[in-house]
Design a protein around this motif. Structure first.
Motif, PDB file in Angstrom:
ATOM      1  N   LEU A 111      33.534  51.140  48.401  1.00 27.91           N
ATOM      2  CA  LEU A 111      34.831  50.540  48.118  1.00 27.91           C
ATOM      3  C   LEU A 111      35.447  49.930  49.364  1.00 27.91           C
ATOM      4  O   LEU A 111      36.106  48.892  49.294  1.00 27.91           O
ATOM      5  CB  LEU A 111      35.770  51.572  47.497  1.00 27.91           C
ATOM      6  N   ARG A 112      35.238  50.550  50.496  1.00 32.43           N
ATOM      7  CA  ARG A 112      35.776  50.008  51.751  1.00 32.43           C
ATOM      8  C   ARG A 112      35.214  48.610  51.983  1.00 32.43           C
ATOM      9  O   ARG A 112      35.929  47.701  52.412  1.00 32.43           O
ATOM     10  CB  ARG A 112      35.455  50.945  52.920  1.00 32.43           C
ATOM     11  N   ASP A 113      33.935  48.373  51.687  1.00 31.12           N
ATOM     12  CA  ASP A 113      33.340  47.044  51.829  1.00 31.12           C
ATOM     13  C   ASP A 113      34.061  46.026  50.947  1.00 31.12           C
ATOM     14  O   ASP A 113      34.262  44.880  51.351  1.00 31.12           O
ATOM     15  CB  ASP A 113      31.851  47.059  51.471  1.00 31.12           C
TER      16      ASP A 113
ATOM     17  N   VAL B 149      29.988  56.051  45.043  1.00 34.27           N
ATOM     18  CA  VAL B 149      30.328  55.117  43.980  1.00 34.27           C
ATOM     19  C   VAL B 149      29.015  54.597  43.414  1.00 34.27           C
ATOM     20  O   VAL B 149      28.202  54.025  44.140  1.00 34.27           O
ATOM     21  CB  VAL B 149      31.201  53.961  44.503  1.00 34.27           C
ATOM     22  N   THR B 150      28.802  54.826  42.118  1.00 37.51           N
ATOM     23  CA  THR B 150      27.528  54.440  41.507  1.00 37.51           C
ATOM     24  C   THR B 150      27.559  53.063  40.882  1.00 37.51           C
ATOM     25  O   THR B 150      26.508  52.448  40.704  1.00 37.51           O
ATOM     26  CB  THR B 150      27.118  55.444  40.414  1.00 37.51           C
ATOM     27  N   HIS B 151      28.760  52.589  40.537  1.00 33.64           N
ATOM     28  CA  HIS B 151      28.836  51.324  39.813  1.00 33.64           C
ATOM     29  C   HIS B 151      30.238  50.749  39.964  1.00 33.64           C
ATOM     30  O   HIS B 151      31.221  51.498  39.988  1.00 33.64           O
ATOM     31  CB  HIS B 151      28.528  51.582  38.326  1.00 33.64           C
ATOM     32  N   THR B 152      30.314  49.437  40.089  1.00 34.89           N
ATOM     33  CA  THR B 152      31.588  48.736  40.063  1.00 34.89           C
ATOM     34  C   THR B 152      31.466  47.573  39.087  1.00 34.89           C
ATOM     35  O   THR B 152      30.382  47.007  38.915  1.00 34.89           O
ATOM     36  CB  THR B 152      31.980  48.191  41.450  1.00 34.89           C
ATOM     37  N   ARG B 153      32.586  47.245  38.451  1.00 34.36           N
ATOM     38  CA  ARG B 153      32.587  46.165  37.461  1.00 34.36           C
ATOM     39  C   ARG B 153      33.985  45.577  37.399  1.00 34.36           C
ATOM     40  O   ARG B 153      34.976  46.312  37.459  1.00 34.36           O
ATOM     41  CB  ARG B 153      32.202  46.747  36.106  1.00 34.36           C
ATOM     42  N   VAL B 154      34.070  44.261  37.264  1.00 36.41           N
ATOM     43  CA  VAL B 154      35.363  43.620  37.054  1.00 36.41           C
ATOM     44  C   VAL B 154      35.383  42.970  35.689  1.00 36.41           C
ATOM     45  O   VAL B 154      34.333  42.609  35.145  1.00 36.41           O
ATOM     46  CB  VAL B 154      35.681  42.564  38.139  1.00 36.41           C
ATOM     47  N   TYR B 155      36.577  42.831  35.117  1.00 32.95           N
ATOM     48  CA  TYR B 155      36.711  42.147  33.836  1.00 32.95           C
ATOM     49  C   TYR B 155      38.151  41.696  33.665  1.00 32.95           C
ATOM     50  O   TYR B 155      39.056  42.116  34.397  1.00 32.95           O
ATOM     51  CB  TYR B 155      36.227  43.005  32.679  1.00 32.95           C
ATOM     52  N   LEU B 156      38.363  40.835  32.674  1.00 32.75           N
ATOM     53  CA  LEU B 156      39.691  40.335  32.360  1.00 32.75           C
ATOM     54  C   LEU B 156      40.277  41.216  31.267  1.00 32.75           C
ATOM     55  O   LEU B 156      39.812  41.208  30.123  1.00 32.75           O
ATOM     56  CB  LEU B 156      39.596  38.870  31.892  1.00 32.75           C
ATOM     57  N   LYS B 157      41.278  41.983  31.634  1.00 28.52           N
ATOM     58  CA  LYS B 157      41.917  42.904  30.701  1.00 28.52           C
ATOM     59  C   LYS B 157      43.084  42.192  30.049  1.00 28.52           C
ATOM     60  O   LYS B 157      43.918  41.572  30.721  1.00 28.52           O
ATOM     61  CB  LYS B 157      42.417  44.146  31.462  1.00 28.52           C
ATOM     62  N   ALA B 158      43.173  42.300  28.726  1.00 31.53           N
ATOM     63  CA  ALA B 158      44.264  41.680  27.991  1.00 31.53           C
ATOM     64  C   ALA B 158      45.574  42.370  28.319  1.00 31.53           C
ATOM     65  O   ALA B 158      45.616  43.578  28.581  1.00 31.53           O
ATOM     66  CB  ALA B 158      43.998  41.753  26.494  1.00 31.53           C
ATOM     67  N   ALA B 159      46.646  41.631  28.291  1.00 30.70           N
ATOM     68  CA  ALA B 159      47.964  42.185  28.539  1.00 30.70           C
ATOM     69  C   ALA B 159      48.344  43.149  27.419  1.00 30.70           C
ATOM     70  O   ALA B 159      47.996  42.916  26.260  1.00 30.70           O
ATOM     71  CB  ALA B 159      49.000  41.077  28.645  1.00 30.70           C
ATOM     72  N   SER B 160      49.049  44.206  27.762  1.00 30.90           N
ATOM     73  CA  SER B 160      49.501  45.181  26.759  1.00 30.90           C
ATOM     74  C   SER B 160      50.600  44.567  25.917  1.00 30.90           C
ATOM     75  O   SER B 160      51.429  43.800  26.402  1.00 30.90           O
ATOM     76  CB  SER B 160      50.037  46.434  27.436  1.00 30.90           C
ATOM     77  N   LEU B 161      50.600  44.914  24.647  1.00 32.71           N
ATOM     78  CA  LEU B 161      51.647  44.420  23.742  1.00 32.71           C
ATOM     79  C   LEU B 161      52.872  45.265  23.804  1.00 32.71           C
ATOM     80  O   LEU B 161      52.908  46.375  24.041  1.00 32.71           O
ATOM     81  CB  LEU B 161      51.106  44.363  22.304  1.00 32.71           C
TER      82      LEU B 161
END
Length: 132
Positions: A10-12, A120-132
């Motif tokens: 994560l520091r990287d 840390v075994t895995h990292t992933r990014v995604y577009l999260k929808a806004a909360s209603l």
């Protein structure tokens, strides 16, 4: 004391920017593997890294997920199962040398254990929808 996730992985990603405090991250997954004496936690944050992986820049994203695996787990204690929004995550040096004391607690539920290592075994990014 808040939980530190000063893992090299994560520091990287974050560089000189602060790494998210685990208490501010959504804690969405626990996996207990009794065969390999490991426990994996998964967290989600909207605090994006300053140094994203090149493949992440190909798409829009606003959320980072990361999984931390704790190995050499002993003294596992679990009370309750359902997740609660308000909880405290702690990772500290253990009573024994080269051990970590790990806990996630809320008013009615908890998981705690001692571990010999974490990564840390895995990292992933995604577009999260806004909360209603």
């Amino acid at each position: 004391m808040a939980a530190s996730i000063e893992r090299p992985e994560l520091r990287d990603l974050y560089g000189t920017a602060p790494v998210p405090d685990l208490d501010t991250c959504d804690f969405f997954h626990v996996h207990i593997d009794e065969r390999s004496t490991s426990v994996t936690f998964a967290f989600e944050t909207s605090q994006l890294p300053a140094n994203p992986k090149p493949e992440w820049t190909e798409s829009a994203y606003n959320t980072l997920r990361f999984w931390i695996e704790f190995t050499g787990v002993s003294e596992l204690r679990v009370s309750g199962i359902l997740a609660e929004a308000k909880r405290a995550v702690r990772i500290t040096g253990g009573a024994a040398p080269d051990r970590l004391d790990v806990s996630v607690t809320s008013e009615t539920r908890s998981i705690a254990f001692s571990a010999s290592a974490s990564h840390v075994t895995h990292t992933r990014v995604y577009l999260k929808a806004a909360s209603l």
